[in-house]
Design an enzyme around this catalytic site. Structure first.
Site, PDB file in Angstrom:
ATOM      1  N   ARG A  42      14.472 -15.637 -27.520  1.00  0.00           N
ATOM      2  CA  ARG A  42      15.742 -15.771 -27.893  1.00  0.00           C
ATOM      3  C   ARG A  42      15.845 -16.334 -29.028  1.00  0.00           C
ATOM      4  NH1 ARG A  42      17.216 -18.325 -22.425  1.00  0.00           N
ATOM      5  NH2 ARG A  42      15.483 -19.061 -23.167  1.00  0.00           N
ATOM      6  N   HIS A  57      16.641 -11.364 -18.594  1.00  0.00           N
ATOM      7  CA  HIS A  57      15.562 -10.893 -18.254  1.00  0.00           C
ATOM      8  C   HIS A  57      15.423  -9.617 -18.156  1.00  0.00           C
ATOM      9  CE1 HIS A  57      15.081 -15.229 -16.316  1.00  0.00           C
ATOM     10  NE2 HIS A  57      14.231 -15.160 -17.150  1.00  0.00           N
ATOM     11  N   SER A  77      18.749 -18.673 -17.455  1.00  0.00           N
ATOM     12  CA  SER A  77      18.860 -19.419 -16.041  1.00  0.00           C
ATOM     13  C   SER A  77      19.407 -20.648 -15.760  1.00  0.00           C
ATOM     14  CB  SER A  77      17.544 -19.239 -15.247  1.00  0.00           C
ATOM     15  OG  SER A  77      16.742 -18.052 -15.395  1.00  0.00           O
ATOM     16  N   LYS A 122       9.625 -27.316 -12.568  1.00  0.00           N
ATOM     17  CA  LYS A 122      10.831 -27.140 -12.119  1.00  0.00           C
ATOM     18  C   LYS A 122      10.927 -27.120 -10.692  1.00  0.00           C
ATOM     19  CE  LYS A 122      11.511 -24.204 -16.341  1.00  0.00           C
ATOM     20  NZ  LYS A 122      11.695 -22.587 -16.691  1.00  0.00           N
TER      21      LYS A 122
HETATM   22  O1  PNS Z   1      10.095 -19.022 -16.769  1.00  0.00           O
HETATM   23  P1  PNS Z   1       9.347 -20.197 -17.139  1.00  0.00           P
HETATM   24  O2  PNS Z   1       9.424 -21.181 -16.069  1.00  0.00           O
HETATM   25  O3  PNS Z   1       9.442 -20.589 -18.325  1.00  0.00           O
HETATM   26  O4  PNS Z   1       7.751 -19.550 -16.736  1.00  0.00           O
HETATM   27  C1  PNS Z   1       6.499 -20.365 -17.194  1.00  0.00           C
HETATM   28  C2  PNS Z   1       5.289 -19.895 -16.462  1.00  0.00           C
HETATM   29  C3  PNS Z   1       5.510 -19.706 -15.071  1.00  0.00           C
HETATM   30  C4  PNS Z   1       5.230 -18.205 -16.763  1.00  0.00           C
HETATM   31  C5  PNS Z   1       3.939 -20.358 -16.830  1.00  0.00           C
HETATM   32  O5  PNS Z   1       4.366 -21.889 -16.355  1.00  0.00           O
HETATM   33  C6  PNS Z   1       2.937 -19.934 -16.497  1.00  0.00           C
HETATM   34  O6  PNS Z   1       2.404 -19.192 -16.800  1.00  0.00           O
HETATM   35  N1  PNS Z   1       2.246 -20.503 -15.234  1.00  0.00           N
HETATM   36  C7  PNS Z   1       1.116 -20.346 -14.581  1.00  0.00           C
HETATM   37  C8  PNS Z   1       0.105 -21.050 -14.720  1.00  0.00           C
HETATM   38  C9  PNS Z   1      -0.759 -21.133 -15.882  1.00  0.00           C
HETATM   39  O7  PNS Z   1      -1.569 -20.314 -16.128  1.00  0.00           O
HETATM   40  N2  PNS Z   1      -0.459 -22.049 -16.520  1.00  0.00           N
HETATM   41  C10 PNS Z   1      -1.103 -22.162 -18.104  1.00  0.00           C
HETATM   42  C11 PNS Z   1      -0.418 -21.418 -19.084  1.00  0.00           C
HETATM   43  S1  PNS Z   1      -1.113 -21.593 -20.648  1.00  0.00           S
END
Ligand code: PNS
Length: 178
Positions: A106, A32, A143, A56
């Site tokens: 990645r 990150h 993570s 999660k």
């Molecule tokens: O680190 P992660 O868990 O892969 O991050 C995923 C995250 C939190 C960035 C994604 O789930 C997200 O954007 N959530 C916000 C809600 C949202 O906008 N959902 C629609 C995405 S198309």
């Protein structure tokens, strides 16, 4: 929007382009950090946004994840850490006036996970996503694997920032013998 973000003067503190690096950051990893540093070379301001991922259950609560990110990014100019409220990422980015989301990739597996979200965000609001190829020397870092190594008492140095190492082992590591 947190006090730190308001203090930074958002929106409009910097006359340039702002991006958002969203994620769960449970916890922040060296991968990150690499992406955030590189985003800061491309954009005038980077907002590192901690979001809740409904699928999660986090090991570190929101306050801890923010604290570990801030400690890991201490002194990095033009980078702000914020807790994104619930709701869609596109709405948060619109409020900030962010022009893009930045994500690291990645592998092809990451791409398969990220592409539908990037397409959906663009469909919803025109928000662009910029993908940065992950540093190959950090391709093994995630993570989830850092947490797993910690559970078994393994060495997580290099997987997470130095300030995170003791916190991860304290939270997940095996109890000391005796
Ligand atoms: O680190 P992660 O868990 O892969 O991050 C995923 C995250 C939190 C960035 C994604 O789930 C997200 O954007 N959530 C916000 C809600 C949202 O906008 N959902 C629609 C995405 S198309």
């Amino acid at each position: 929007m947190t006090a730190e973000l308001v203090r930074s003067g958002l929106p409009g503190a910097f006359p340039g382009r702002r991006c958002v690096c969203p994620g769960s950051y449970d916890p922040v990893t060296t991968g990150h950090l690499d992406v955030i540093h590189r985003a800061a070379t491309l954009f005038d301001e980077v907002v590192v946004a901690v979001l809740s991922n409904p699928v999660k259950v986090p090991v570190f609560d929101l306050g801890e994840r923010l604290e570990l990110l801030r400690a890991s990014l201490d002194g990095l100019d033009r980078v702000v850490v914020d807790a994104a409220p619930g709701g869609l990422l596109v709405d948060y980015c619109r409020r900030l006036g962010a022009v893009a989301v930045v994500k690291g990739l990645r592998s092809g597996t990451d791409f398969a996970y990220e592409l539908p979200m990037a397409l959906m965000n663009r469909y919803l609001s025109g928000l662009e996503t910029v993908f940065l190829p992950g540093d190959p020397t950090l391709a093994h870092v995630s993570s989830s694997l850092a947490r797993e190594i910690a559970v078994h008492g393994g060495n997580v140095t290099g997987l997470v920032p130095d300030v995170v190492v003791p916190r991860l082992l304290e939270r997940l590591g095996p109890a000391p013998a005796g």
